[in-house]
Design an enzyme around this catalytic site. Structure first.
Site, PDB file in Angstrom:
ATOM      1  N   PHE A 113       0.802  -1.217   0.000  1.00  0.00           N
ATOM      2  CA  PHE A 113       0.000   0.000   0.000  1.00  0.00           C
ATOM      3  C   PHE A 113       0.845   1.282   0.000  1.00  0.00           C
ATOM      4  O   PHE A 113       0.479   2.273   0.654  1.00  0.00           O
ATOM      5  CB  PHE A 113      -1.002  -0.010   1.173  1.00  0.00           C
ATOM      6  CG  PHE A 113      -1.513  -1.382   1.484  1.00  0.00           C
ATOM      7  CD1 PHE A 113      -2.234  -2.093   0.526  1.00  0.00           C
ATOM      8  CD2 PHE A 113      -1.229  -2.006   2.686  1.00  0.00           C
ATOM      9  CE1 PHE A 113      -2.676  -3.377   0.774  1.00  0.00           C
ATOM     10  CE2 PHE A 113      -1.652  -3.295   2.950  1.00  0.00           C
ATOM     11  CZ  PHE A 113      -2.385  -3.987   1.985  1.00  0.00           C
ATOM     12  N   CYS A 114       1.975   1.240  -0.699  1.00  0.00           N
ATOM     13  CA  CYS A 114       2.872   2.421  -0.760  1.00  0.00           C
ATOM     14  C   CYS A 114       3.351   2.823   0.615  1.00  0.00           C
ATOM     15  O   CYS A 114       3.632   4.008   0.848  1.00  0.00           O
ATOM     16  CB  CYS A 114       2.195   3.621  -1.420  1.00  0.00           C
ATOM     17  SG  CYS A 114       1.765   3.359  -3.107  1.00  0.00           S
ATOM     18  N   ASN A 115       3.391   1.889   1.543  1.00  0.00           N
ATOM     19  CA  ASN A 115       3.823   2.214   2.906  1.00  0.00           C
ATOM     20  C   ASN A 115       4.841   1.157   3.346  1.00  0.00           C
ATOM     21  O   ASN A 115       4.535   0.273   4.154  1.00  0.00           O
ATOM     22  CB  ASN A 115       2.596   2.242   3.834  1.00  0.00           C
ATOM     23  CG  ASN A 115       2.934   2.736   5.223  1.00  0.00           C
ATOM     24  OD1 ASN A 115       4.065   2.555   5.696  1.00  0.00           O
ATOM     25  ND2 ASN A 115       1.973   3.333   5.891  1.00  0.00           N
TER      26      ASN A 115
END
Ligand SMILES: Cc1ncc(COP(=O)(O)O)c(C=O)c1O
Length: 499
Positions: free
Chosen positions: A406-408
């Site tokens: 999740f782009c994290n």
């Protein structure tokens, strides 16, 4: 239960479980207005038999938002707001109204904050990164739970010689480590520049980071960037109380439509610190080619490069009005009840040998968390079931969820306990690799599937949605990943044949 036949759930059974849910979360009944909206404004969900569980990815719009916006466009003549003819002035008025609606929504005024329209939260974050006066002996502190669009600011900081500090997360709750945070905040000497960036709510684990950190950092002379992208859709942010120097948003996450518009709110007193690296159409008072000079425009105009997304900006005011009519308190209450029930149920999911079926990454109770839940699935031997398989089976059951990191990446590394030395070895090759390759390599090396499964609830969610997800999850009891392979390929083939 076969995963692919969830549409045929028994209504009586759901009624019974609903009664237990209400007994545990009676305040859910206060949010009945949302059930009415589900039947009217969001009826396409049930018409299409769709369980939407990706509100952290994007919010859903009400039918009336579309109608109102289209009517506005149909009944007026609007021109580019950069001039003074009637169609331009009509547009300028609506853009000003949208700016005011944003200030009102976040309980602040034009005396305190400037609203800069951007194309999304990432665009807002980039404006801060490229304009903030990072310098040698300056600091950029950020949280391991930040989204990549906040992580990316470290490249501006590094290029200009500032020191980058990451505040780690505690395990297993994935909250910011307060002791480490304080140590980092104390490393900035008076007179040195320092920017501290953190998410009000994690887009990975749903963890909420205390807004009081805004004051703690500012009291030590730091400027604060609060990334509100995942927080704002179901929480009231009061910028009259919390006064971060910068706050960033994407409006489609709050009310679904339109995409392509975000905002950077900058505290007026911090604005003079920002240095624009260039100018563009719309951001200047005058420019001379021969004299090689330019004067930047004042306020938000210095940051809104070129023509703003003017026809869509009025839809921001429409969307905010819709949210305020529904009431953020009501949305938050519903999200809280559904999240609490989901966490209760997920904790109880077991294989018949007693082994847990699902592990939630991050807070497992309602303390300091919002409506995003990220998890991993395991088979009866404790081996991971791949996120990719789960996503495929969920799609077949008409459930929209997300898998991945999740782009994290910082939260993913913390959730799966991946050490720095392991991660470093993936950054020695100039060729690089994709996330799918990374998942595979880590799986082989450590036997974990770092592609997690994320669900998130929001404004239009109801009990049936979360109930169906729990039935879906229960379908993995006593099954191994490979036992689904044939079934999922069959599902895929049927879908292909039908199309
Ligand atoms: C916490 C957080 N910050 C920033 C972003 C970036 O938002 P956008 O992709 O709209 O620019 C996201 C998107 O998911 C997010 O969840």
């Amino acid at each position: 239960m076969a995963i692919a036949t969830l549409a045929g759930i028994r209504a009586e059974e759901m009624e019974e479980v609903y009664a237990q849910f209400i007994a545990a979360y009676p305040e859910y009944l206060d949010t009945a207005v949302l059930d009415h909206l589900r039947r009217t404004e969001y009826r396409r969900l049930d018409d299409l038999d769709h369980v939407y569980l990706d509100y952290t990815g994007g919010g859903l719009y009400a039918d009336s938002q579309l109608t109102e916006h289209l009517q506005l466009l149909r009944n007026n003549v609007f021109g580019n707001p950069h001039s003074h003819n009637p169609s331009s002035l009509a547009m300028t008025e609506l853009v000003d109204q949208a700016r005011q609606a944003v200030l009102d929504h976040f309980h602040t005024t034009a005396d305190d904050y400037v609203v800069i329209f951007t194309s999304n939260a990432s665009g807002a974050l980039k404006l801060v990164g490229e304009s903030y006066p990072f310098a040698p002996r300056g600091h950029y502190a950020l949280c391991a739970d930040d989204h990549n669009s906040v992580n990316g600011i470290r490249e501006f900081a590094r290029a200009r010689g500032a020191t980058v500090h990451y505040v780690p997360l505690t395990s297993p709750n994935l909250q910011m480590d307060k002791v480490e945070l304080e140590k980092i905040l104390d490393r900035k000497a008076p007179g040195e520049s320092g920017l501290f960036a953190f998410p009000a709510q994690s887009n990975y684990s749903g963890a909420k980071h205390p807004l009081s950190y805004v004051h703690d950092a500012q009291a030590r002379g730091w400027d604060v960037l609060l990334d509100c992208a995942a927080f704002a859709p179901s929480n009231d942010l009061d910028l009259g109380i919390w006064k971060p120097d910068f706050a960033t948003f994407s409006f489609y996450k709050i009310f679904g439509y339109p995409t392509g518009i975000g905002a950077l709110l900058v505290r007026r007193k911090t604005l003079p610190k920002l240095q624009r690296p260039w100018f563009a159409g719309g951001t200047v008072k005058i420019v001379s080619v021969q004299a090689f000079g330019h004067y930047l425009a004042d306020g938000e105009a210095a940051f809104e490069e070129g023509t703003i997304n003017y026809l869509n900006i009025p839809a921001v005011a429409i969307g905010l009005r819709h949210i305020n009519e529904v009431g953020l308190d009501t949305i938050q209450k519903r999200v809280r009840c559904l999240t609490g029930w989901l966490l209760d149920q997920l904790a109880g999911l077991r294989h018949s040998n007693g082994r847990m079926l699902v592990k939630v990454h991050g807070p497992t109770d309602l303390d300091l968390r919002g409506g995003t839940i990220t998890m991993s699935f395991f088979d009866p031997d404790g081996l991971p079931i791949s996120g990719q398989l789960i996503e495929q089976l969920a799609a077949a059951a008409h459930i929209s969820l997300r898998t991945g990191c999740f782009c994290n990446p910082g939260s993913g590394e913390a959730a799966f306990g991946l050490p720095k030395e392991l991660m470093q070895q993936f950054f020695v090759d100039a060729k690089g690799m994709h996330f799918a390759e990374l998942v595979e390599v880590i799986n082989k090396a450590r036997g974990v599937d770092v592609s997690a499964v994320r669900i998130s609830v929001g404004l239009a969610s109801n009990f049936a949605d979360v109930y169906r997800f729990i039935l879906f999850a229960r379908g993995f009891a006593d099954r191994t990943g490979s036992s689904f392979e044939t079934e999922s390929f069959a599902v895929e083939r049927t879908a292909r044949d039908a199309s």
